[in-house]
Design a protein around this motif. Sequence first.
Motif, short mmCIF file in Angstrom:
data_model
loop_
_atom_site.label_atom_id
_atom_site.label_comp_id
_atom_site.label_asym_id
_atom_site.label_seq_id
_atom_site.Cartn_x
_atom_site.Cartn_y
_atom_site.Cartn_z
N GLN A 146 0.85 -1.20 0.00
CA GLN A 146 0.00 0.00 0.00
C GLN A 146 0.89 1.25 0.00
O GLN A 146 2.00 1.23 0.51
N VAL A 147 0.35 2.33 -0.56
CA VAL A 147 1.05 3.60 -0.57
C VAL A 147 1.34 4.01 0.87
O VAL A 147 0.47 3.91 1.74
N ASP A 148 2.56 4.40 1.13
CA ASP A 148 3.05 4.86 2.43
C ASP A 148 3.16 3.75 3.48
O ASP A 148 3.30 4.05 4.66
N ASP A 149 3.13 2.48 3.07
CA ASP A 149 3.38 1.43 4.06
C ASP A 149 4.88 1.40 4.36
O ASP A 149 5.66 2.15 3.79
N ASP A 207 7.08 0.83 1.26
CA ASP A 207 6.99 1.95 0.32
C ASP A 207 7.88 3.09 0.79
O ASP A 207 8.63 3.67 0.00
N GLU A 208 7.83 3.39 2.07
CA GLU A 208 8.68 4.46 2.62
C GLU A 208 10.15 4.07 2.59
O GLU A 208 11.02 4.89 2.31
N THR A 268 14.22 5.77 -0.03
CA THR A 268 15.63 6.14 0.22
C THR A 268 16.59 4.99 0.00
O THR A 268 17.75 5.04 0.42
N HIS A 269 16.13 3.93 -0.63
CA HIS A 269 16.97 2.77 -0.93
C HIS A 269 16.63 2.27 -2.33
O HIS A 269 15.56 2.57 -2.86
N THR A 270 17.54 1.52 -2.90
CA THR A 270 17.28 0.87 -4.18
C THR A 270 18.16 -0.35 -4.30
O THR A 270 18.90 -0.69 -3.37
#
Length: 94
Positions: free
Chosen positions: A67-70, A73-74, A78-80
């Motif tokens: 879900q958006v902002d779970d 998602d957060e 800042t990671h990939t």
Amino acid sequence: MIVAALASGAAVVVLTGCAGFEYQEDICSGGEYPVLAVGDTGSACVSDKEEPPAGFVRYPEGKVPQQVDDTWDEYWDTHTLGKDGNIIDIPDAG
């Protein structure tokens, strides 16, 4: 008796403002899964019937945003994933 119960139930909904009913938007639509851009924080949704497009990979197992902002998602703001598949920080993102 039934009318009183219905009126009581309606009053609870009005007075609580539907507390406890929080809407959360899914990352992807049904029949799709999320993918992550390699070396970037970008993401996309891909049909369950397709492989990720060039430059995108599936999220690591257990770290897939739903879900958006779970939490995940957060986290992926800042990671990939690097080209070698390792998780890397992107401190200036997010």
